[in-house]
Design a protein around this motif. Structure first.
Motif, PDB file in Angstrom:
ATOM      1  N   ALA A  22     -64.847   8.713  72.645  1.00  0.00           N
ATOM      2  CA  ALA A  22     -64.626   9.637  71.519  1.00  0.00           C
ATOM      3  C   ALA A  22     -65.490   9.304  70.310  1.00  0.00           C
ATOM      4  O   ALA A  22     -65.637  10.150  69.419  1.00  0.00           O
ATOM      5  CB  ALA A  22     -63.154   9.605  71.111  1.00  0.00           C
ATOM      6  N   ASN A  23     -66.057   8.102  70.255  1.00  0.00           N
ATOM      7  CA  ASN A  23     -66.741   7.645  69.033  1.00  0.00           C
ATOM      8  C   ASN A  23     -68.263   7.600  69.156  1.00  0.00           C
ATOM      9  O   ASN A  23     -68.941   7.111  68.254  1.00  0.00           O
ATOM     10  CB  ASN A  23     -66.224   6.255  68.654  1.00  0.00           C
ATOM     11  CG  ASN A  23     -64.722   6.257  68.459  1.00  0.00           C
ATOM     12  OD1 ASN A  23     -64.150   7.274  68.087  1.00  0.00           O
ATOM     13  ND2 ASN A  23     -64.079   5.129  68.731  1.00  0.00           N
ATOM     14  N   ARG A  24     -68.791   8.101  70.281  1.00  0.00           N
ATOM     15  CA  ARG A  24     -70.218   7.925  70.536  1.00  0.00           C
ATOM     16  C   ARG A  24     -71.112   8.728  69.603  1.00  0.00           C
ATOM     17  O   ARG A  24     -72.072   8.185  69.029  1.00  0.00           O
ATOM     18  CB  ARG A  24     -70.525   8.282  72.005  1.00  0.00           C
ATOM     19  CG  ARG A  24     -69.892   7.312  72.959  1.00  0.00           C
ATOM     20  CD  ARG A  24     -70.185   7.650  74.402  1.00  0.00           C
ATOM     21  NE  ARG A  24     -69.410   8.777  74.892  1.00  0.00           N
ATOM     22  CZ  ARG A  24     -69.122   8.981  76.177  1.00  0.00           C
ATOM     23  NH1 ARG A  24     -69.572   8.145  77.096  1.00  0.00           N
ATOM     24  NH2 ARG A  24     -68.408  10.021  76.565  1.00  0.00           N
ATOM     25  N   GLU A  25     -70.807  10.020  69.474  1.00  0.00           N
ATOM     26  CA  GLU A  25     -71.673  10.851  68.622  1.00  0.00           C
ATOM     27  C   GLU A  25     -71.712  10.286  67.203  1.00  0.00           C
ATOM     28  O   GLU A  25     -72.783  10.174  66.594  1.00  0.00           O
ATOM     29  CB  GLU A  25     -71.190  12.309  68.575  1.00  0.00           C
ATOM     30  CG  GLU A  25     -71.394  13.101  69.841  1.00  0.00           C
ATOM     31  CD  GLU A  25     -70.290  12.905  70.844  1.00  0.00           C
ATOM     32  OE1 GLU A  25     -70.558  12.179  71.825  1.00  0.00           O
ATOM     33  OE2 GLU A  25     -69.174  13.429  70.681  1.00  0.00           O
ATOM     34  N   GLN A  26     -70.523   9.926  66.682  1.00  0.00           N
ATOM     35  CA  GLN A  26     -70.466   9.445  65.299  1.00  0.00           C
ATOM     36  C   GLN A  26     -71.263   8.158  65.126  1.00  0.00           C
ATOM     37  O   GLN A  26     -71.939   7.969  64.113  1.00  0.00           O
ATOM     38  CB  GLN A  26     -69.003   9.250  64.880  1.00  0.00           C
ATOM     39  CG  GLN A  26     -68.800   9.259  63.368  1.00  0.00           C
ATOM     40  CD  GLN A  26     -69.326  10.544  62.707  1.00  0.00           C
ATOM     41  OE1 GLN A  26     -68.982  11.643  63.132  1.00  0.00           O
ATOM     42  NE2 GLN A  26     -70.186  10.394  61.709  1.00  0.00           N
ATOM     43  N   ALA A  27     -71.181   7.272  66.116  1.00  0.00           N
ATOM     44  CA  ALA A  27     -71.932   6.006  66.039  1.00  0.00           C
ATOM     45  C   ALA A  27     -73.436   6.268  65.970  1.00  0.00           C
ATOM     46  O   ALA A  27     -74.170   5.588  65.247  1.00  0.00           O
ATOM     47  CB  ALA A  27     -71.602   5.127  67.236  1.00  0.00           C
ATOM     48  N   ILE A  28     -73.875   7.276  66.719  1.00  0.00           N
ATOM     49  CA  ILE A  28     -75.308   7.616  66.706  1.00  0.00           C
ATOM     50  C   ILE A  28     -75.664   8.299  65.386  1.00  0.00           C
ATOM     51  O   ILE A  28     -76.657   7.952  64.746  1.00  0.00           O
ATOM     52  CB  ILE A  28     -75.655   8.513  67.924  1.00  0.00           C
ATOM     53  CG1 ILE A  28     -75.472   7.725  69.220  1.00  0.00           C
ATOM     54  CG2 ILE A  28     -77.081   9.051  67.793  1.00  0.00           C
ATOM     55  CD1 ILE A  28     -75.519   8.565  70.484  1.00  0.00           C
ATOM     56  N   VAL A  29     -74.832   9.243  64.958  1.00  0.00           N
ATOM     57  CA  VAL A  29     -75.082   9.945  63.686  1.00  0.00           C
ATOM     58  C   VAL A  29     -75.134   8.950  62.526  1.00  0.00           C
ATOM     59  O   VAL A  29     -75.991   9.038  61.643  1.00  0.00           O
ATOM     60  CB  VAL A  29     -73.990  11.019  63.443  1.00  0.00           C
ATOM     61  CG1 VAL A  29     -74.068  11.558  62.023  1.00  0.00           C
ATOM     62  CG2 VAL A  29     -74.117  12.155  64.453  1.00  0.00           C
ATOM     63  N   ASN A  30     -74.232   7.977  62.531  1.00  0.00           N
ATOM     64  CA  ASN A  30     -74.169   6.984  61.453  1.00  0.00           C
ATOM     65  C   ASN A  30     -75.327   5.984  61.483  1.00  0.00           C
ATOM     66  O   ASN A  30     -75.503   5.230  60.539  1.00  0.00           O
ATOM     67  CB  ASN A  30     -72.870   6.165  61.535  1.00  0.00           C
ATOM     68  CG  ASN A  30     -71.642   6.983  61.220  1.00  0.00           C
ATOM     69  OD1 ASN A  30     -71.755   8.118  60.755  1.00  0.00           O
ATOM     70  ND2 ASN A  30     -70.469   6.418  61.472  1.00  0.00           N
TER      71      ASN A  30
END
Ligand code: GLU
Length: 303
Positions: free
Chosen positions: A120-128
């Motif tokens: 669930a946290n992959r996109e955010q980790a990349i965006v951040n």
């Protein structure tokens, strides 16, 4: 459409893959790079490249100036992305793909910083910008592409079901209002169940290994995610767990990168495409113990 085509070229039979855990020990070690960084170890099929340049890649610029690389992975999926709690060794097909890509960027293995990031946290980790790229059973989807970009695909699989050895569930058609299915939050498999099998009760965790615990304790009736993942769990406990039915989705694994870093996506795709037998060696080392054949998929065009 409730059923889609089965996984291309893989044809995984659960029973044929019970030797999977044994292959973890055969994973190439990625320590001991000699000065000059040409080879990582005699059993590692890739080479740490030197004098790498990638024009127009903000991610590569960051890696170059930091001298380290930050990679997101899974660490509870045996055969794919696994951290041995006793030895501290990271193994798996995805982990080795990640190491290969790092080597292709000119980064020595000891300069790779792995971080476990849940589905669930992959996109955010990349965006951040918390990670430079992510390699961990990460399906390429249009929805995810709204936030990030992908290189690949580098592997094809399909959604399956893991059940208890004595379960009556034989396929997805046996799921009903009386069967609770567990999967990971933010994953394509949980979404598929919610959308196409709305009558089936679901339970969610951040990781699949928690679902497997629930299955063993009788808290849920099945675990659903990609067969490639489920086979790894079944292989760890073949007396109590089995993978059933035919795959009922197509999952195409990509390398998640910052949105719009097309230069990096192109670079990774070229490495994947021009790698000779590196992909096959990585597959054989991590997932090939069963003798099941898989072919490397063609990468998607960028853009
Ligand atoms: N491949 C699926 C996905 O990306 C399931 C596996 C996972 O959650 O990593 O959602």
């Amino acid at each position: 459409m409730r059923r889609t085509r089965t996984l291309a070229g893989i044809g995984i039979a659960a029973t044929a893959l019970l030797a999977l855990t044994a292959c973890n020990s055969g994973t190439p070690s990625s320590t001991g790079a000699p000065e000059g960084g040409e080879e990582t170890s005699s059993s590692t099929p890739w080479t740490v490249l030197t004098d790498v340049t990638i024009d127009g890649s903000p991610t590569f610029d960051r890696i170059e100036s930091a001298g380290t690389i930050k990679v997101g992975v899974k660490e509870d999926q045996p055969g794919l992305g696994y951290l041995d709690p006793v030895t501290g060794d990271r193994t798996g097909f995805d982990v080795d793909i990640a190491r290969w890509m790092a080597a292709s960027l000119g980064v020595d293995p000891e300069k790779i910083e792995f971080t476990a990031i849940a589905s669930a946290n992959r996109e955010q980790a990349i965006v951040n910008g918390d990670i430079d790229y992510y390699v961990g059973t990460y399906s390429i989807t249009d929805k995810r592409k709204e936030q990030i970009s992908f290189a690949g695909p580098y592997f094809l699989t399909g959604q399956g079901l893991l059940v208890g050895a004595d379960s009556d569930i034989k396929s997805v058609d046996d799921l009903s209002a009386e069967t609770t299915v567990c999967s990971a939050t933010g994953s394509t498999p949980i979404q598929n169940i919610k959308t196409n099998y709305p009558e089936v009760p679901t339970k969610e965790y951040d990781t699949y290994s928690k679902c497997v615990e629930d299955l063993k304790n009788g808290q849920v009736d099945a675990v659903t995610t990609d067969e490639a993942i489920l086979i790894g769990y079944a292989a760890q406990d073949p007396d109590n767990l089995k993978v059933v039915g035919e795959p009922f989705s197509e999952e195409r694994y990509g390398i998640g990168i910052a949105k719009g870093d097309d230069a990096l996506a192109e670079y990774f795709n070229t490495q994947l495409t021009d790698g000779g037998d590196i992909w096959q060696q990585i597959f054989d080392n991590n997932l090939g113990a069963s003798g099941v054949k898989a072919t490397q998929p063609e990468v998607d065009p960028i853009g």
